[in-house]
Design an enzyme around this catalytic site. Structure first.
Site, mmCIF file in Angstrom:
data_model
loop_
_atom_site.group_PDB
_atom_site.id
_atom_site.type_symbol
_atom_site.label_atom_id
_atom_site.label_comp_id
_atom_site.label_asym_id
_atom_site.label_seq_id
_atom_site.Cartn_x
_atom_site.Cartn_y
_atom_site.Cartn_z
ATOM 1 N N LYS A 1 0.864 -1.265 0.037
ATOM 2 C CA LYS A 1 0.140 -0.013 0.078
ATOM 3 C C LYS A 1 0.926 1.230 -0.277
ATOM 4 O O LYS A 1 1.318 1.560 1.193
ATOM 5 C CB LYS A 1 -1.090 0.035 1.333
ATOM 6 C CG LYS A 1 -1.909 1.115 1.356
ATOM 7 C CD LYS A 1 -2.965 0.851 0.357
ATOM 8 C CE LYS A 1 -3.892 2.011 0.503
ATOM 9 N NZ LYS A 1 -5.490 1.839 -0.638
ATOM 10 N N GLU B 1 -1.955 -1.976 -3.966
ATOM 11 C CA GLU B 1 -3.227 -1.216 -3.945
ATOM 12 C C GLU B 1 -3.230 0.105 -4.004
ATOM 13 O O GLU B 1 -2.705 0.850 -3.210
ATOM 14 C CB GLU B 1 -4.018 -1.874 -2.889
ATOM 15 C CG GLU B 1 -5.335 -1.270 -3.158
ATOM 16 C CD GLU B 1 -6.246 -1.374 -1.510
ATOM 17 O OE1 GLU B 1 -7.318 -0.773 -1.370
ATOM 18 O OE2 GLU B 1 -5.757 -2.254 -0.837
#
Length: 248
Positions: free
Chosen positions: A50, A122
Site C-alpha cells: 500500500k 493497491e
C-alpha cells in the site's frame, strides 16, 4: 488495454499486479484480498504493498492489514501513512510529511517481487489521483514497474463512463490491463447492473475477470478464503467455477 491472449499469457507469469479503481469506496481492498486468498490457496507467496494509506492514524488498521485479515498470511508493506482521508498529495501536504514518489513505489514492488510469487500494489482512489505536488500518479508507478493494472469498477449506473475513462488513461500511459473486476455485486442487482455485465468489457477494452459479492468483506476470514477463488476468473488465480451472474 489489450484483452484476450495478453491476459491469458499473464495468468502464471505476472509477479506484480497494480490494483486501481474507477473511484473510491468501490471494493479495491476486498478485491485485493480475494486475489491474495486465491494465490495463497495455490501455495503462492504473496506480498501486499500500500504505497500511501490515507484516512487512518498511526495505530489504526489500514487497507493492507485488512487484506491480511481476510486473505491470510501475506507480507505487508506500507510506504506512507497520512491521517486525513484525502488524496495522497493533499494528505501529505496537510500532515507536513513527504509524499511518496513513483520511483519509491516501483522500487518497493521490485524488492518484494524478488522474494514473493505475487505482489499486489493497491492504489488510493482512482488511477490518476495525485501522489505528489508534481502530479505523479499510480499510473506513473505502474509504468516504472512495467506492471499490469487491474481495474476495479462499481456495478451500477455510471460505471461504463468511469471505466472507459480509466481504460483511456491506461492506454495513454502505455499500460496493459488483464481486465476488470466488479468490486461489490449487489444481492438484488438493478437493470443497469445486469446490463453492465455485458457492457463493461467493451468499456474497459478487457475482459470481466471477477465479481465480488456485496458484503464479502464482512465474512469470517475462513469463509472469505474458501469462497474467494470462485469469485475470480483463472487469469487472476481463480477457480474454474467462476461464472458471471445472469445478465439482463
Amino acid at each position: 488495454m489489450r484483452a484476450g491472449s495478453s491476459a491469458r499469457s499473464r495468468r502464471y507469469t505476472m509477479s506484480v499486479l497494480f490494483v486501481t479503481g474507477t473511484g473510491t469506496e468501490i471494493g479495491k481492498t476486498v478485491t485485493t484480498a480475494a486475489i491474495a486468498a486465491a494465490a495463497l490457496a495455490q501455495g503462492r507467496s504473496v506480498a501486499v504493498l500500500k504505497p500511501a494509506q490515507t484516512g487512518v492514524t498511526a495505530h489504526e488498521r489500514g487497507d493492507a492489514a485488512e487484506v491480511e485479515r481476510l486473505a491470510g498470511p501475506v507480507t505487508l508493506s506500507e510506504l506512507a501513512r497520512y491521517p486525513d482521508p484525502l488524496a495522497p498529495a493533499t494528505a501529505a501536504l496537510r500532515a507536513g510529511l513527504p509524499p511518496v514518489s513513483p520511483q519509491e513505489i516501483a522500487e518497493a514492488a521490485a524488492k518484494l517481487a524478488a522474494s514473493h510469487d505475487l505482489v499486489l500494489v493497491e492504489g488510493a482512489g482512482g488511477l490518476l489521483v495525485r501522489f505528489d505536488a508534481d502530479g505523479h500518479t499510480l499510473a506513473d508507478a505502474a509504468r516504472l514497474a512495467d506492471a499490469p493494472v487491474l481495474v476495479v469498477a462499481q456495478a451500477g449506473l455510471g460505471t461504463l463512463n468511469t471505466t472507459a475513462l480509466t481504460a483511456l488513461a491506461l492506454r495513454s500511459y502505455g499500460l496493459d490491463s488483464p481486465g476488470v473486476v466488479i468490486g461489490s455485486w449487489p444481492a438484488e442487482p438493478d437493470l443497469a447492473s445486469r446490463c453492465n455485465l455485458a457492457d463493461l468489457p467493451d468499456a474497459a477494452g478487457a475482459p470481466l475477470l471477477g465479481v465480488i459479492p456485496e458484503g464479502s468483506g464482512g465474512l469470517p476470514p475462513h469463509a472469505f478464503r474458501a469462497a474467494a477463488p470462485d469469485w475470480l476468473a483463472p487469469e487472476l488465480g481463480g477457480s474454474g467455477a467462476f461464472r458471471t451472474p445472469p445478465s439482463a
